[in-house]
Structure formats: C-alpha cells, structure tokens
Design a protein around this motif. Structure first.
Motif, PDB file in Angstrom:
ATOM      1  N   ALA A  10       0.751  -1.217  -0.126  1.00  0.00           N
ATOM      2  CA  ALA A  10       0.008  -0.298  -0.057  1.00  0.00           C
ATOM      3  C   ALA A  10       0.828   1.329   0.030  1.00  0.00           C
ATOM      4  O   ALA A  10       0.413   2.102  -0.755  1.00  0.00           O
ATOM      5  CB  ALA A  10      -0.949   0.025   1.109  1.00  0.00           C
ATOM      6  N   THR A  14       1.011   4.136  -2.814  1.00  0.00           N
ATOM      7  CA  THR A  14       0.917   5.550  -2.344  1.00  0.00           C
ATOM      8  C   THR A  14       1.988   6.365  -3.096  1.00  0.00           C
ATOM      9  O   THR A  14       1.644   7.381  -3.466  1.00  0.00           O
ATOM     10  CB  THR A  14       0.776   5.754  -0.719  1.00  0.00           C
ATOM     11  OG1 THR A  14      -0.133   5.098  -0.212  1.00  0.00           O
ATOM     12  CG2 THR A  14       0.785   7.251  -0.180  1.00  0.00           C
ATOM     13  N   SER A  58      -4.614   6.024  -0.151  1.00  0.00           N
ATOM     14  CA  SER A  58      -4.040   4.929   0.005  1.00  0.00           C
ATOM     15  C   SER A  58      -3.113   4.702   1.378  1.00  0.00           C
ATOM     16  O   SER A  58      -2.874   3.444   1.878  1.00  0.00           O
ATOM     17  CB  SER A  58      -2.795   4.715  -1.148  1.00  0.00           C
ATOM     18  OG  SER A  58      -3.677   4.822  -2.383  1.00  0.00           O
ATOM     19  N   LEU A  83      -6.942  -0.678  -4.804  1.00  0.00           N
ATOM     20  CA  LEU A  83      -5.880   0.139  -5.547  1.00  0.00           C
ATOM     21  C   LEU A  83      -5.964  -0.110  -7.033  1.00  0.00           C
ATOM     22  O   LEU A  83      -5.856   0.921  -7.722  1.00  0.00           O
ATOM     23  CB  LEU A  83      -4.669  -0.177  -5.100  1.00  0.00           C
ATOM     24  CG  LEU A  83      -4.095   0.347  -3.675  1.00  0.00           C
ATOM     25  CD1 LEU A  83      -2.544  -0.600  -3.664  1.00  0.00           C
ATOM     26  CD2 LEU A  83      -4.021   1.685  -3.673  1.00  0.00           C
TER      27      LEU A  83
END
Length: 143
Positions: A10, A14, A58, A83
């Motif tokens: 994640a 991001t 995110s 995502l």
C-alpha cells in the motif's frame, strides 16, 4: 521496523500515485499556461485532483492493513482490489484529458462504464470493509 507485506504494498502504491499526481500537476499547469482561458481540460484537472486524493486515501489502506487481524493474503487482496480501481479511475480521467473527447464521461458513456462503476463501488467499499473489520477485530479483541 518490519512492516507487513500488505502495508509495504500500500505504501509503494501511495508513493507511485503521489508521484503521478505531481506529474499530472505539471501537465495541468502547462495546459493552464497555454490556454487562452487559462484553464486545463476538465479531465486533466480531475485526474490531478483524483490522484492527489487517492494517494492520501492509500495511506489509510496501509494503516488499516498493518493493524488488521486478518491473514496477510486477505489484506493484500483487499488492498489490491481498492488500488486497482483507484488507478483505473485515474487512468480513465487521463485518457479523457489526453483525448479531449468529453467534459462529462457519463453524458455519452462508453460501453461498460456503468459496469465498471458498479465493480468500482463493490471493490473499493468491500476492500475497505475487509481492512476496517480486520482492524476492529485486531485492535478491540472482538471475536
């Protein structure tokens, strides 16, 4: 400090999405600077703003994934589901901004747009519910 795979995944997303947002900001600026109206195409503006917002969203996925009680593969799947649709939405805005083909993609929707939107809703909400419930169970000892 060792972070869980899902958290690293994640956070990587991001960073990539945030960098993408910054680059989209350059594209937006160039369009504003060159436009007689001093405005970027609406979908260039939307792509830039969406990428900024999704990059910070995110981060929430990373935190909830790290603190989730669920198995790593469950958290990775939940993070990935969200995502994929964050990126898919940004990509669709970029395409419309590049092509300058519409100022409202729902005015004359392409085939599959509504199915994509339903899948987006299910994946984003469902993925987050998985992570959030894992957080609640893990951090409040609810079994």
């Amino acid at each position: 400090m060792a972070l869980a795979l899902e958290t690293r995944f994640a956070l990587l997303a991001t960073g990539v999405i945030f960098l993408w947002a910054l680059l989209l900001g350059v594209w937006k600026y160039v369009q504003i600077a060159r436009s007689p109206e001093h405005a970027a195409h609406p979908y260039v503006d939307i792509a830039h703003r969406a990428a900024l917002l999704y990059s910070f969203a995110s981060l929430l996925l990373a935190v909830f994934a790290e603190l989730s009680a669920w198995a790593s593969w469950v958290n990775v799947a939940a993070v990935a589901a969200v995502l994929v649709f964050f990126v898919g939405a940004i990509l669709s805005y970029v395409v419309h901004g590049w092509r300058r083909d519409t100022t409202n993609q729902f005015a004359n929707p392409v085939r599959g747009l509504h199915a994509f939107m339903v899948a987006l809703i299910v994946a984003e909400i469902g993925g987050f519910v998985v992570l959030f419930s894992g957080f609640v169970v893990g951090q409040f000892a609810i079994a």
